[in-house]
Enzyme design. Structure first.
Site, PDB file in Angstrom:
ATOM      1  N   LYS A 126       0.830  -1.214   0.000  1.00 53.46           N
ATOM      2  CA  LYS A 126       0.000   0.000   0.000  1.00 53.46           C
ATOM      3  C   LYS A 126       0.865   1.265   0.000  1.00 53.46           C
ATOM      4  O   LYS A 126       0.436   2.305  -0.492  1.00 53.46           O
ATOM      5  CB  LYS A 126      -0.990  -0.008   1.165  1.00 53.46           C
ATOM      6  CG  LYS A 126      -2.087  -1.051   0.953  1.00 53.46           C
ATOM      7  CD  LYS A 126      -3.383  -0.730   1.645  1.00 53.46           C
ATOM      8  CE  LYS A 126      -4.478  -1.688   1.179  1.00 53.46           C
ATOM      9  NZ  LYS A 126      -5.684  -1.654   1.966  1.00 53.46           N
ATOM     10  N   LYS A 208      -3.161  -9.802  -6.404  1.00 48.09           N
ATOM     11  CA  LYS A 208      -4.452 -10.202  -5.810  1.00 48.09           C
ATOM     12  C   LYS A 208      -5.568  -9.272  -6.307  1.00 48.09           C
ATOM     13  O   LYS A 208      -5.309  -8.120  -6.668  1.00 48.09           O
ATOM     14  CB  LYS A 208      -4.371 -10.217  -4.285  1.00 48.09           C
ATOM     15  CG  LYS A 208      -4.543  -8.896  -3.594  1.00 48.09           C
ATOM     16  CD  LYS A 208      -4.911  -9.096  -2.115  1.00 48.09           C
ATOM     17  CE  LYS A 208      -5.249  -7.769  -1.491  1.00 48.09           C
ATOM     18  NZ  LYS A 208      -5.920  -7.801  -0.227  1.00 48.09           N
ATOM     19  N   LYS A 211     -10.533  -4.555  -3.994  1.00 50.78           N
ATOM     20  CA  LYS A 211     -11.668  -3.664  -4.280  1.00 50.78           C
ATOM     21  C   LYS A 211     -11.218  -2.231  -4.560  1.00 50.78           C
ATOM     22  O   LYS A 211     -11.951  -1.471  -5.160  1.00 50.78           O
ATOM     23  CB  LYS A 211     -12.711  -3.715  -3.163  1.00 50.78           C
ATOM     24  CG  LYS A 211     -12.213  -3.408  -1.770  1.00 50.78           C
ATOM     25  CD  LYS A 211     -13.370  -3.443  -0.781  1.00 50.78           C
ATOM     26  CE  LYS A 211     -13.152  -4.359   0.406  1.00 50.78           C
ATOM     27  NZ  LYS A 211     -11.949  -4.167   1.188  1.00 50.78           N
TER      28      LYS A 211
HETATM   29  N1  AQP Z   1      -8.067 -11.422  -3.630  1.00 53.56           N
HETATM   30  C1  AQP Z   1      -8.472 -11.979  -2.486  1.00 53.56           C
HETATM   31  N2  AQP Z   1      -8.557 -13.330  -2.401  1.00 53.56           N
HETATM   32  C2  AQP Z   1      -8.981 -13.908  -1.253  1.00 53.56           C
HETATM   33  N3  AQP Z   1      -9.333 -13.226  -0.141  1.00 53.56           N
HETATM   34  C3  AQP Z   1      -9.260 -11.884  -0.183  1.00 53.56           C
HETATM   35  N4  AQP Z   1      -9.546 -10.916   0.713  1.00 53.56           N
HETATM   36  C4  AQP Z   1      -9.317  -9.711   0.160  1.00 53.56           C
HETATM   37  N5  AQP Z   1      -8.875  -9.855  -1.112  1.00 53.56           N
HETATM   38  C5  AQP Z   1      -8.815 -11.193  -1.357  1.00 53.56           C
HETATM   39  C6  AQP Z   1     -10.062 -11.167   2.062  1.00 53.56           C
HETATM   40  O1  AQP Z   1     -11.190 -10.327   2.271  1.00 53.56           O
HETATM   41  C7  AQP Z   1     -11.257 -10.021   3.671  1.00 53.56           C
HETATM   42  C8  AQP Z   1     -11.576  -8.578   3.880  1.00 53.56           C
HETATM   43  O2  AQP Z   1     -10.562  -7.789   3.346  1.00 53.56           O
HETATM   44  P1  AQP Z   1     -10.346  -6.287   3.796  1.00 53.56           P
HETATM   45  O3  AQP Z   1     -11.268  -5.401   3.108  1.00 53.56           O
HETATM   46  O4  AQP Z   1     -10.389  -6.158   5.263  1.00 53.56           O
HETATM   47  O5  AQP Z   1      -8.873  -5.999   3.386  1.00 53.56           O
HETATM   48  P2  AQP Z   1      -8.035  -6.384   2.153  1.00 53.56           P
HETATM   49  O6  AQP Z   1      -7.447  -7.738   2.376  1.00 53.56           O
HETATM   50  O7  AQP Z   1      -7.051  -5.256   1.966  1.00 53.56           O
HETATM   51  O8  AQP Z   1      -9.080  -6.457   0.931  1.00 53.56           O
HETATM   52  P3  AQP Z   1      -9.063  -5.667  -0.419  1.00 53.56           P
HETATM   53  O9  AQP Z   1     -10.259  -6.040  -1.204  1.00 53.56           O
HETATM   54  O10 AQP Z   1      -7.728  -5.815  -1.108  1.00 53.56           O
HETATM   55  O11 AQP Z   1      -9.258  -4.198   0.079  1.00 53.56           O
HETATM   56  P4  AQP Z   1      -8.438  -2.909  -0.290  1.00 53.56           P
HETATM   57  O12 AQP Z   1      -8.468  -2.848  -1.799  1.00 53.56           O
HETATM   58  O13 AQP Z   1      -9.150  -1.777   0.352  1.00 53.56           O
HETATM   59  O14 AQP Z   1      -7.057  -3.110   0.249  1.00 53.56           O
HETATM   60  C9  AQP Z   1      -9.931 -10.438   4.288  1.00 53.56           C
HETATM   61  O15 AQP Z   1     -10.135 -11.614   5.028  1.00 53.56           O
HETATM   62  C10 AQP Z   1      -9.059 -10.716   3.117  1.00 53.56           C
HETATM   63  O16 AQP Z   1      -8.116 -11.742   3.395  1.00 53.56           O
END
Ligand code: AQP
Length: 345
Positions: A126, A208, A211
């Site tokens: 990030k 990965k 969102k």
């Molecule tokens: N690509 C992924 N594959 C499997 N699991 C995933 N998770 C996120 N992306 C994947 C799981 O979703 C849960 C919630 O995630 P979060 O929003 O708390 O944080 P994150 O992991 O940072 O998810 P994002 O979508 O990538 O959010 P942004 O873009 O805001 O950083 C977690 O259990 C995560 O493992």
């Protein structure tokens, strides 16, 4: 630990293990969030004494538009309920509504080492992505996440692979704290699904699916309509071969097979046999159809819920009250242990 399970249907003798799950409202739910986390939350919710949270404080580590954040926060609560989380049975609350998260986070940041935080992959990723805003919150994110988990004497944390490192750190912090002050925190375990633990970007399948990706074709949202889902899968990056097999170096195809397997329950070997001799175009369309059809009922339920704000607000109000009850007790125990003078009331 000493408080009663918060599910009304639990008797004291059959105390279930506590499960805590949270998600940032930094956008809408992707297929990655759904397969890596939410699907398991739904499946496991009644097996555990479950608590769910929308982690709005975490979302602030990246600059947010205030109106969008408010909308996404309520929208995320609606998405979780639409995915099958039973918010009447299990508390579903907004992280900032339970002040103890921020308070415990400060205490725990005093038990988290600079070197540990520097090693976190998410911080490194990030920081690269937000080079103009590498703030202290982005760095201390894992201390807040440890507070989220440890405030509820959590035993199980169902997450995708990307969050394994943060749960490991929460464990280390709990062990460190307990070694000084006695048995204060449970030491939690992560629960990582066999399929879907790391769903990849459709545009860059070595990364990965996230969102907050700037490229909208990189992710499928669970609220995308069928045409959008089909278009995104049609554009999914694959490779120059023509064989639908799971093999190193075939990141795009591997990702599509993983997604298909997670939705159909078929093994990768079964899918390889089913699509042997077929072209990538047909395969992508089949994956798109399966995903779009599976997501349709979730989208319908979400639309209904968003028209019933009173119901959503009632769920998150009750959720915060139930979560606060536990969080208050754990935090006051921590304050006492570290030597903070109690407030005179
Ligand atoms: N690509 C992924 N594959 C499997 N699991 C995933 N998770 C996120 N992306 C994947 C799981 O979703 C849960 C919630 O995630 P979060 O929003 O708390 O944080 P994150 O992991 O940072 O998810 P994002 O979508 O990538 O959010 P942004 O873009 O805001 O950083 C977690 O259990 C995560 O493992």
């Amino acid at each position: 630990m000493n408080e009663q399970p918060i599910n009304q249907n639990n008797s004291a003798e059959v105390k279930q293990k506590r499960m805590f799950s949270a998600i940032q409202p930094s956008g809408n739910l992707t297929l990655g969030n759904y397969l890596g986390a939410i699907k398991n939350w739904r499946i496991l919710q009644d097996e555990y004494d479950s608590i769910f949270s929308v982690a709005d404080l975490h979302a602030l580590t990246v600059r947010q538009n205030p109106a969008e954040l408010r909308k996404n926060t309520l929208g995320m609560a609606a998405s979780l309920i639409a995915c099958g989380i039973d918010a009447k049975k299990h508390p579903l609350f907004i992280q900032s509504h339970v002040a103890e998260h921020a308070e415990l986070s400060w205490i725990l940041s005093c038990f988290t080492m600079f070197g540990e935080l520097s090693r976190m992959t998410q911080f490194k990723d990030k920081s690269k992505k937000n080079a103009d805003n590498i703030n202290a919150g982005l760095f201390t994110y894992p201390s807040l996440m440890a507070a989220d988990i440890l405030l509820y004497n959590t035993e199980v944390v169902p997450v995708g692979e990307d969050q394994r490192q943060h749960v490991e750190l929460a464990r280390d912090i709990a062990i460190r704290f307990n070694s000084i002050y006695g048995d204060v925190f449970n030491v939690p375990e992560s629960f990582i699904p066999t399929y879907g633990a790391r769903v990849k970007s459709l545009a860059e399948p070595t990364k990965k699916m996230s969102k907050s990706d700037d490229n909208q074709n990189a992710y499928v949202l669970i609220l995308d309509d069928k045409d959008t889902v089909m278009r995104k899968f049609k554009r999914a990056v694959t490779d120059s071969e023509a064989e639908i097999v799971f093999r190193e170096g075939k990141d795009g195809i591997n990702n599509l097979l993983t997604i298909m397997s997670a939705f159909t329950g078929k093994s990768i070997a079964e899918l390889e046999a089913e699509f042997a001799g077929k072209g990538y175009g047909d395969f992508k369309m089949a994956v798109g159809e399966t995903v779009a059809d599976s997501l349709a009922p979730i989208r319908e339920r979400y639309d209904e819920l968003m028209k019933d704000k009173a119901y959503l607000e009632e769920c998150i109000k009750e959720g915060a009250e139930r979560a606060s009850y536990i969080a208050c007790r754990v935090l006051s125990k921590v304050y006492k242990k570290v030597g903070l003078l109690p407030r005179i009331r």
